[in-house]
Write a protein that holds these residues in place. Structure first.
Motif, PDB file in Angstrom:
ATOM      1  N   VAL A   1       1.069  -1.115   0.020  1.00 44.12           N
ATOM      2  CA  VAL A   1       0.037   0.098   0.064  1.00 44.12           C
ATOM      3  C   VAL A   1       0.865   1.225   0.119  1.00 44.12           C
ATOM      4  O   VAL A   1       1.690   1.305   0.800  1.00 44.12           O
ATOM      5  CB  VAL A   1      -0.885   0.060   1.120  1.00 44.12           C
ATOM      6  CG1 VAL A   1      -1.750   1.468   1.425  1.00 44.12           C
ATOM      7  CG2 VAL A   1      -1.820  -1.115   1.164  1.00 44.12           C
ATOM      8  N   PRO A   2       0.476   2.080  -1.192  1.00 45.45           N
ATOM      9  CA  PRO A   2       1.524   3.517  -0.876  1.00 45.45           C
ATOM     10  C   PRO A   2       1.145   4.333   0.221  1.00 45.45           C
ATOM     11  O   PRO A   2       0.115   4.759   0.527  1.00 45.45           O
ATOM     12  CB  PRO A   2       1.167   4.074  -2.476  1.00 45.45           C
ATOM     13  CG  PRO A   2      -0.175   3.547  -2.582  1.00 45.45           C
ATOM     14  CD  PRO A   2      -0.217   2.128  -2.020  1.00 45.45           C
ATOM     15  N   VAL A   3       2.020   4.739   1.063  1.00 49.90           N
ATOM     16  CA  VAL A   3       1.953   5.704   2.130  1.00 49.90           C
ATOM     17  C   VAL A   3       2.744   6.875   2.378  1.00 49.90           C
ATOM     18  O   VAL A   3       3.536   6.882   2.984  1.00 49.90           O
ATOM     19  CB  VAL A   3       1.804   4.912   3.690  1.00 49.90           C
ATOM     20  CG1 VAL A   3       0.510   3.957   3.634  1.00 49.90           C
ATOM     21  CG2 VAL A   3       3.080   3.945   3.593  1.00 49.90           C
ATOM     22  N   PRO A   4       2.856   7.740   1.101  1.00 46.88           N
ATOM     23  CA  PRO A   4       4.003   8.781   1.008  1.00 46.88           C
ATOM     24  C   PRO A   4       4.044   9.590   2.092  1.00 46.88           C
ATOM     25  O   PRO A   4       4.896  10.223   2.724  1.00 46.88           O
ATOM     26  CB  PRO A   4       3.664   9.148  -0.477  1.00 46.88           C
ATOM     27  CG  PRO A   4       2.390   9.068  -0.636  1.00 46.88           C
ATOM     28  CD  PRO A   4       2.125   7.513   0.016  1.00 46.88           C
ATOM     29  N   THR A   5       2.735   9.786   2.472  1.00 46.21           N
ATOM     30  CA  THR A   5       3.046  11.056   3.769  1.00 46.21           C
ATOM     31  C   THR A   5       3.012  10.171   5.169  1.00 46.21           C
ATOM     32  O   THR A   5       4.032  10.971   6.180  1.00 46.21           O
ATOM     33  CB  THR A   5       1.227  11.667   3.998  1.00 46.21           C
ATOM     34  OG1 THR A   5       0.960  12.247   2.745  1.00 46.21           O
ATOM     35  CG2 THR A   5       1.548  12.584   4.798  1.00 46.21           C
ATOM     36  N   LEU A   6       2.735   8.952   5.185  1.00 47.32           N
ATOM     37  CA  LEU A   6       3.188   8.590   6.729  1.00 47.32           C
ATOM     38  C   LEU A   6       4.626   8.522   6.590  1.00 47.32           C
ATOM     39  O   LEU A   6       5.356   8.346   7.622  1.00 47.32           O
ATOM     40  CB  LEU A   6       2.230   7.054   6.531  1.00 47.32           C
ATOM     41  CG  LEU A   6       0.914   7.010   7.016  1.00 47.32           C
ATOM     42  CD1 LEU A   6       0.609   5.677   7.065  1.00 47.32           C
ATOM     43  CD2 LEU A   6       0.606   7.811   8.477  1.00 47.32           C
ATOM     44  N   ARG A   7       5.133   8.001   5.397  1.00 46.13           N
ATOM     45  CA  ARG A   7       6.621   7.886   5.314  1.00 46.13           C
ATOM     46  C   ARG A   7       7.468   9.082   5.960  1.00 46.13           C
ATOM     47  O   ARG A   7       8.423   8.959   6.327  1.00 46.13           O
ATOM     48  CB  ARG A   7       7.040   7.389   3.944  1.00 46.13           C
ATOM     49  CG  ARG A   7       6.718   5.929   3.755  1.00 46.13           C
ATOM     50  CD  ARG A   7       7.184   5.472   2.432  1.00 46.13           C
ATOM     51  NE  ARG A   7       6.669   4.022   1.791  1.00 46.13           N
ATOM     52  CZ  ARG A   7       6.932   2.847   2.372  1.00 46.13           C
ATOM     53  NH1 ARG A   7       7.957   2.849   3.140  1.00 46.13           N
ATOM     54  NH2 ARG A   7       6.423   1.833   2.037  1.00 46.13           N
ATOM     55  N   THR A   8       6.914  10.072   4.904  1.00 45.66           N
ATOM     56  CA  THR A   8       7.458  11.443   5.434  1.00 45.66           C
ATOM     57  C   THR A   8       7.475  11.698   6.615  1.00 45.66           C
ATOM     58  O   THR A   8       8.541  12.334   7.445  1.00 45.66           O
ATOM     59  CB  THR A   8       6.706  12.600   4.491  1.00 45.66           C
ATOM     60  OG1 THR A   8       7.022  12.249   2.941  1.00 45.66           O
ATOM     61  CG2 THR A   8       7.485  13.818   4.854  1.00 45.66           C
ATOM     62  N   VAL A   9       6.411  12.027   7.441  1.00 54.49           N
ATOM     63  CA  VAL A   9       6.227  12.150   8.970  1.00 54.49           C
ATOM     64  C   VAL A   9       7.028  11.194   9.675  1.00 54.49           C
ATOM     65  O   VAL A   9       7.621  11.653  10.767  1.00 54.49           O
ATOM     66  CB  VAL A   9       4.772  12.337   9.170  1.00 54.49           C
ATOM     67  CG1 VAL A   9       4.666  12.532  10.809  1.00 54.49           C
ATOM     68  CG2 VAL A   9       4.146  13.365   8.484  1.00 54.49           C
TER      69      VAL A   9
END
Length: 323
Positions: A302-310
Protein backbone atom coordinates in the motif's frame (compact mmCIF):
# COMPACT_ATOMS: atom_id res chain seq x y z
CA UNK A 1 -8.65 -13.10 41.32
CA UNK A 2 -5.05 -11.97 41.83
CA UNK A 3 -3.89 -9.11 39.64
CA UNK A 4 -0.56 -7.33 39.33
CA UNK A 5 -0.35 -3.94 37.65
CA UNK A 6 3.12 -3.64 36.15
CA UNK A 7 3.67 0.04 35.51
CA UNK A 8 1.11 1.55 37.88
CA UNK A 9 1.15 5.05 36.45
CA UNK A 10 -1.92 7.13 35.64
CA UNK A 11 -3.80 4.41 33.74
CA UNK A 12 -2.37 1.44 35.64
CA UNK A 13 -3.09 2.84 39.09
CA UNK A 14 -6.60 3.84 37.97
CA UNK A 15 -7.34 0.30 36.80
CA UNK A 16 -5.76 -1.20 39.90
CA UNK A 17 -7.85 1.02 42.16
CA UNK A 18 -11.04 0.04 40.32
CA UNK A 19 -10.24 -3.68 40.51
CA UNK A 20 -9.43 -3.34 44.22
CA UNK A 21 -12.80 -1.68 44.74
CA UNK A 22 -14.36 -4.72 43.02
CA UNK A 23 -12.73 -7.06 45.54
CA UNK A 24 -9.80 -8.33 43.50
CA UNK A 25 -6.44 -9.02 45.15
CA UNK A 26 -4.49 -6.18 43.53
CA UNK A 27 -0.76 -5.47 43.65
CA UNK A 28 0.77 -2.33 42.12
CA UNK A 29 4.33 -2.20 40.80
CA UNK A 30 5.79 1.30 40.67
CA UNK A 31 8.77 3.29 41.90
CA UNK A 32 9.92 6.62 43.30
CA UNK A 33 7.73 9.17 45.09
CA UNK A 34 4.61 7.75 43.43
CA UNK A 35 5.28 4.35 45.02
CA UNK A 36 6.04 5.92 48.40
CA UNK A 37 2.76 7.84 48.33
CA UNK A 38 0.73 4.76 47.36
CA UNK A 39 2.34 2.76 50.14
CA UNK A 40 1.49 5.41 52.70
CA UNK A 41 -1.92 6.63 51.55
CA UNK A 42 -3.13 4.20 48.86
CA UNK A 43 -4.25 5.34 45.41
CA UNK A 44 -6.43 8.43 45.54
CA UNK A 45 -8.70 8.73 42.48
CA UNK A 46 -10.25 12.11 41.69
CA UNK A 47 -13.06 11.74 39.18
CA UNK A 48 -16.22 13.51 38.02
CA UNK A 49 -17.85 10.14 38.71
CA UNK A 50 -16.88 10.33 42.38
CA UNK A 51 -13.61 10.38 44.31
CA UNK A 52 -12.35 7.30 46.15
CA UNK A 53 -9.23 5.82 47.71
CA UNK A 54 -7.94 2.27 47.20
CA UNK A 55 -5.53 1.03 49.83
CA UNK A 56 -3.83 -1.86 48.09
CA UNK A 57 -0.37 -3.43 48.15
CA UNK A 58 2.30 -1.47 46.26
CA UNK A 59 5.90 -2.46 45.69
CA UNK A 60 8.90 -2.00 43.41
CA UNK A 61 9.78 -5.71 43.57
CA UNK A 62 7.47 -8.16 41.76
CA UNK A 63 9.08 -11.00 43.69
CA UNK A 64 7.13 -9.69 46.71
CA UNK A 65 3.93 -10.49 44.83
CA UNK A 66 4.54 -13.87 43.24
CA UNK A 67 2.49 -15.48 40.45
CA UNK A 68 -0.84 -13.87 39.57
CA UNK A 69 -3.84 -14.63 37.38
CA UNK A 70 -3.56 -11.41 35.37
CA UNK A 71 -0.80 -8.90 34.72
CA UNK A 72 -2.18 -5.55 33.60
CA UNK A 73 0.69 -4.07 31.62
CA UNK A 74 0.77 -0.31 32.06
CA UNK A 75 4.28 0.19 30.69
CA UNK A 76 5.06 2.05 27.49
CA UNK A 77 5.43 -0.35 24.56
CA UNK A 78 9.06 0.65 24.09
CA UNK A 79 9.76 -0.83 27.56
CA UNK A 80 8.34 -4.28 26.83
CA UNK A 81 11.53 -5.95 25.60
CA UNK A 82 13.36 -5.02 28.81
CA UNK A 83 10.60 -5.97 31.27
CA UNK A 84 11.57 -9.63 31.59
CA UNK A 85 13.07 -9.43 35.11
CA UNK A 86 9.96 -7.57 36.30
CA UNK A 87 7.30 -9.79 34.78
CA UNK A 88 8.89 -13.22 35.25
CA UNK A 89 8.14 -13.49 39.01
CA UNK A 90 4.47 -12.73 38.28
CA UNK A 91 3.88 -15.60 35.86
CA UNK A 92 2.48 -19.08 36.33
CA UNK A 93 1.56 -21.41 33.49
CA UNK A 94 -1.78 -19.73 32.75
CA UNK A 95 -1.13 -16.09 33.67
CA UNK A 96 -2.73 -13.74 31.14
CA UNK A 97 -1.10 -10.44 30.19
CA UNK A 98 -3.55 -7.58 29.54
CA UNK A 99 -1.50 -5.34 27.28
CA UNK A 100 -2.89 -1.80 27.49
CA UNK A 101 -0.80 -0.26 24.73
CA UNK A 102 -1.34 2.20 21.94
CA UNK A 103 -0.51 1.32 18.37
CA UNK A 104 0.12 -2.04 16.72
CA UNK A 105 0.79 -4.76 19.32
CA UNK A 106 3.53 -7.36 19.06
CA UNK A 107 0.88 -10.12 18.99
CA UNK A 108 -1.04 -8.63 16.03
CA UNK A 109 -0.54 -11.59 13.66
CA UNK A 110 -0.73 -14.27 16.36
CA UNK A 111 -3.73 -16.45 15.44
CA UNK A 112 -4.67 -13.82 12.88
CA UNK A 113 -5.25 -16.25 10.06
CA UNK A 114 -4.62 -15.56 6.39
CA UNK A 115 -1.36 -15.04 4.49
CA UNK A 116 0.37 -13.11 7.28
CA UNK A 117 -0.37 -15.59 10.10
CA UNK A 118 2.48 -15.53 12.64
CA UNK A 119 4.35 -12.69 10.90
CA UNK A 120 6.63 -10.78 13.28
CA UNK A 121 6.55 -6.99 12.97
CA UNK A 122 10.18 -5.96 13.34
CA UNK A 123 9.50 -2.38 14.44
CA UNK A 124 7.45 -3.49 17.47
CA UNK A 125 9.18 -6.83 18.16
CA UNK A 126 12.80 -6.31 17.09
CA UNK A 127 14.53 -9.64 16.69
CA UNK A 128 11.68 -11.28 18.63
CA UNK A 129 12.82 -9.58 21.85
CA UNK A 130 9.28 -8.74 22.98
CA UNK A 131 7.83 -12.16 22.14
CA UNK A 132 10.65 -13.76 24.11
CA UNK A 133 9.52 -11.87 27.22
CA UNK A 134 5.78 -11.72 26.56
CA UNK A 135 4.69 -14.91 24.85
CA UNK A 136 1.87 -14.10 22.41
CA UNK A 137 -0.13 -17.01 23.90
CA UNK A 138 -0.43 -15.02 27.14
CA UNK A 139 -1.61 -11.83 25.44
CA UNK A 140 -5.07 -10.36 25.79
CA UNK A 141 -5.38 -7.16 23.76
CA UNK A 142 -6.66 -4.00 25.39
CA UNK A 143 -7.65 -0.68 23.84
CA UNK A 144 -7.91 2.15 26.37
CA UNK A 145 -10.51 4.85 25.89
CA UNK A 146 -10.04 6.45 29.32
CA UNK A 147 -8.00 9.59 29.93
CA UNK A 148 -6.15 9.98 33.23
CA UNK A 149 -3.14 11.84 34.56
CA UNK A 150 -1.03 11.79 37.68
CA UNK A 151 -1.91 14.96 39.55
CA UNK A 152 0.74 14.16 42.14
CA UNK A 153 2.39 11.13 43.72
CA UNK A 154 -0.33 8.62 44.50
CA UNK A 155 -3.07 10.86 43.07
CA UNK A 156 -4.81 9.95 39.79
CA UNK A 157 -7.03 12.49 38.08
CA UNK A 158 -9.64 10.75 35.92
CA UNK A 159 -10.54 13.13 33.10
CA UNK A 160 -12.96 11.22 30.90
CA UNK A 161 -13.91 7.80 29.58
CA UNK A 162 -14.16 4.47 31.37
CA UNK A 163 -13.97 1.96 28.51
CA UNK A 164 -11.23 -0.65 28.28
CA UNK A 165 -12.08 -2.94 25.35
CA UNK A 166 -10.38 -6.33 25.52
CA UNK A 167 -10.13 -9.28 23.17
CA UNK A 168 -8.32 -12.49 22.30
CA UNK A 169 -5.97 -12.58 19.29
CA UNK A 170 -7.94 -15.58 17.98
CA UNK A 171 -11.26 -13.69 18.31
CA UNK A 172 -12.68 -16.20 20.82
CA UNK A 173 -14.79 -15.27 23.84
CA UNK A 174 -12.50 -16.88 26.38
CA UNK A 175 -13.12 -17.57 30.05
CA UNK A 176 -10.17 -15.38 31.01
CA UNK A 177 -11.56 -12.41 29.10
CA UNK A 178 -14.98 -12.93 30.67
CA UNK A 179 -13.47 -13.07 34.18
CA UNK A 180 -11.39 -9.93 33.73
CA UNK A 181 -14.29 -8.05 32.16
CA UNK A 182 -16.58 -8.99 35.04
CA UNK A 183 -14.06 -7.68 37.60
CA UNK A 184 -13.56 -4.41 35.71
CA UNK A 185 -17.32 -3.84 35.46
CA UNK A 186 -17.70 -4.57 39.18
CA UNK A 187 -15.11 -1.86 39.78
CA UNK A 188 -17.14 0.71 37.87
CA UNK A 189 -15.45 0.52 34.46
CA UNK A 190 -16.67 -0.55 31.02
CA UNK A 191 -14.84 -3.56 29.67
CA UNK A 192 -16.52 -5.10 26.60
CA UNK A 193 -15.03 -8.28 25.18
CA UNK A 194 -14.59 -7.59 21.47
CA UNK A 195 -14.01 -10.55 19.14
CA UNK A 196 -12.75 -8.13 16.48
CA UNK A 197 -10.51 -6.06 18.75
CA UNK A 198 -8.19 -5.30 15.84
CA UNK A 199 -10.88 -2.94 14.56
CA UNK A 200 -10.68 -0.99 17.83
CA UNK A 201 -6.90 -0.95 17.54
CA UNK A 202 -7.07 0.73 14.13
CA UNK A 203 -9.76 3.21 15.21
CA UNK A 204 -7.64 4.45 18.09
CA UNK A 205 -4.51 4.33 15.95
CA UNK A 206 -6.06 6.77 13.46
CA UNK A 207 -5.59 9.51 16.03
CA UNK A 208 -2.32 8.31 17.54
CA UNK A 209 -0.52 7.83 14.22
CA UNK A 210 -1.28 11.38 13.09
CA UNK A 211 -1.80 13.68 16.06
CA UNK A 212 1.01 12.25 18.21
CA UNK A 213 3.99 12.77 15.88
CA UNK A 214 2.62 16.04 14.43
CA UNK A 215 2.03 17.43 17.93
CA UNK A 216 5.65 16.72 18.83
CA UNK A 217 6.99 18.22 15.61
CA UNK A 218 4.80 21.35 15.85
CA UNK A 219 4.58 21.57 19.68
CA UNK A 220 0.82 21.89 19.15
CA UNK A 221 -2.34 20.87 21.01
CA UNK A 222 -5.17 18.85 19.52
CA UNK A 223 -7.29 21.93 18.91
CA UNK A 224 -4.44 23.85 17.28
CA UNK A 225 -3.72 21.01 14.87
CA UNK A 226 -7.39 20.67 13.89
CA UNK A 227 -7.86 24.39 13.31
CA UNK A 228 -4.73 24.88 11.20
CA UNK A 229 -5.88 24.19 7.64
CA UNK A 230 -2.65 22.78 6.22
CA UNK A 231 -1.92 20.61 9.24
CA UNK A 232 -5.49 19.32 9.33
CA UNK A 233 -5.13 18.28 5.67
CA UNK A 234 -1.87 16.41 6.40
CA UNK A 235 -3.55 14.59 9.29
CA UNK A 236 -6.51 13.69 7.08
CA UNK A 237 -4.17 12.21 4.47
CA UNK A 238 -2.29 10.23 7.16
CA UNK A 239 -5.57 8.81 8.44
CA UNK A 240 -6.70 7.77 4.96
CA UNK A 241 -3.37 6.08 4.28
CA UNK A 242 -3.69 4.23 7.60
CA UNK A 243 -7.19 3.02 6.72
CA UNK A 244 -5.86 1.74 3.39
CA UNK A 245 -3.25 -0.39 5.19
CA UNK A 246 -5.89 -1.73 7.58
CA UNK A 247 -8.14 -2.64 4.63
CA UNK A 248 -5.27 -4.48 2.93
CA UNK A 249 -5.01 -6.60 6.08
CA UNK A 250 -8.72 -7.38 6.02
CA UNK A 251 -9.80 -4.88 8.66
CA UNK A 252 -12.18 -2.02 7.84
CA UNK A 253 -12.93 0.06 10.96
CA UNK A 254 -16.41 1.54 11.08
CA UNK A 255 -15.46 5.20 11.39
CA UNK A 256 -14.97 8.13 9.03
CA UNK A 257 -11.93 10.37 8.98
CA UNK A 258 -14.09 13.49 9.33
CA UNK A 259 -15.80 12.04 12.40
CA UNK A 260 -12.39 11.21 13.92
CA UNK A 261 -11.17 14.76 13.27
CA UNK A 262 -14.32 16.28 14.75
CA UNK A 263 -13.89 14.21 17.89
CA UNK A 264 -10.28 15.30 18.23
CA UNK A 265 -11.21 18.96 17.85
CA UNK A 266 -13.72 18.63 20.69
CA UNK A 267 -10.92 17.49 23.00
CA UNK A 268 -9.62 21.06 22.98
CA UNK A 269 -6.16 22.21 24.03
CA UNK A 270 -4.93 18.76 25.07
CA UNK A 271 -1.25 17.89 24.67
CA UNK A 272 -0.75 14.37 23.33
CA UNK A 273 1.28 11.84 25.32
CA UNK A 274 4.07 12.09 22.73
CA UNK A 275 4.31 15.85 23.16
CA UNK A 276 4.31 15.44 26.94
CA UNK A 277 7.11 12.85 26.68
CA UNK A 278 9.10 15.21 24.46
CA UNK A 279 8.72 18.05 26.94
CA UNK A 280 9.87 15.78 29.78
CA UNK A 281 12.84 14.41 27.86
CA UNK A 282 11.40 10.88 27.77
CA UNK A 283 11.73 8.41 24.87
CA UNK A 284 9.09 8.89 22.19
CA UNK A 285 6.74 5.93 21.68
CA UNK A 286 6.53 6.17 17.88
CA UNK A 287 7.60 2.73 16.65
CA UNK A 288 4.29 1.05 17.51
CA UNK A 289 2.33 4.07 16.29
CA UNK A 290 4.00 5.01 13.03
CA UNK A 291 6.96 2.80 12.10
CA UNK A 292 4.79 -0.31 12.45
CA UNK A 293 2.21 0.93 9.94
CA UNK A 294 4.91 1.90 7.45
CA UNK A 295 6.28 -1.64 7.84
CA UNK A 296 2.81 -3.09 7.29
CA UNK A 297 2.48 -0.93 4.18
CA UNK A 298 5.66 -2.55 2.90
CA UNK A 299 4.30 -6.09 3.28
CA UNK A 300 0.91 -5.21 1.77
CA UNK A 301 2.16 -2.96 -1.04
CA UNK A 302 0.00 0.00 0.00
CA UNK A 303 1.47 3.43 -0.92
CA UNK A 304 1.79 5.64 2.17
CA UNK A 305 3.97 8.61 1.10
CA UNK A 306 2.77 11.01 3.79
CA UNK A 307 3.18 8.46 6.59
CA UNK A 308 6.70 7.78 5.32
CA UNK A 309 7.59 11.48 5.31
CA UNK A 310 6.26 12.15 8.82
CA UNK A 311 7.92 8.96 10.07
CA UNK A 312 11.31 9.99 8.68
CA UNK A 313 11.19 13.41 10.35
CA UNK A 314 9.71 12.24 13.66
CA UNK A 315 12.19 9.35 13.80
CA UNK A 316 15.05 11.86 13.65
CA UNK A 317 13.36 13.80 16.48
CA UNK A 318 13.08 10.59 18.52
CA UNK A 319 16.76 9.80 17.97
CA UNK A 320 17.80 13.31 19.02
CA UNK A 321 15.58 13.08 22.12
CA UNK A 322 17.15 9.75 23.10
CA UNK A 323 20.71 11.00 22.58
Amino acid sequence: MKVAVLGAGAIGAYVGAALHRAGADVHLVARGPHLAAMRQHGVRVLSPRGDFTARTHATDDPADIGPVDFVFLGLKANSYAACGPLIEPLLHESTAVIAAQNGIPWWYFHRHGGPHEGHRIESVDPGGAVSAVLAPERAVGCVVYAATELEGPGVVRHLEGTRFSIGEPDRSRSARCAAFSEAMVAGGLKCPVEPELRGDIWIKLLGNISFNPISALARATMREMCLHGGTRRVIEIMMNETLAVAAALGCEPDISVERRLAGAERVGDHRTSTLQDLERGKPLELDVLLAAVVELADITGVPVPTLRTVHAISDLLALRTAA
